[in-house]
Write a protein that holds these residues in place. Structure first.
Motif: not given
Length: 113
Positions: A75-93
């Motif tokens: 078994i391996e331990e996995v470090v999971i990171e979820e990074w959120t980028y906000n590109l402004g109100p006219y684009q999808f994050m």
């Protein structure tokens, strides 16, 4: 005449398909972040994310050839990171999921703020 128009349409379509970033990619200006890229590359090109979620998970060990070793009890331990980028109100994050320092998935979210 009709034959040249059809050929031109095919050529233009092929160029547009080749120029488009894949669905699992994240375009930041002229740079493209895709699965397999190191987390350092994302930080260098995109800067700090607005949000970072970190967790650890255990899963069967999988070698570089894709073979699973569950039956052997590895078994391996996995470090999971979820990074959120906000590109402004006219684009999808964008949500960039990183496992053990490598980009695994890039998902579009709703419009930014």
């Amino acid at each position: 005449m009709m034959r040249a128009t059809g050929f031109r349409t095919v050529v233009v379509s092929a160029v547009l398909l080749l120029a488009a970033a894949p669905a699992y990619a994240f375009r930041w200006g002229t740079r493209v972040i895709t699965a397999g890229d190191p987390a350092d590359k994302v930080l260098h090109f995109c800067g700090s994310p607005v949000s970072v979620q970190t967790r650890r998970a255990e899963r069967p060990y999988i070698d570089e050839l894709g073979r699973s070793y569950l039956y052997r009890g590895l078994i391996e331990e996995v470090v999971i990171e979820e990074w959120t980028y906000n590109l402004g109100p006219y684009q999808f994050m964008r949500l960039v999921r990183i496992e053990n320092g490598r980009v695994v998935e890039v998902k579009p979210l709703g419009y930014g703020y």
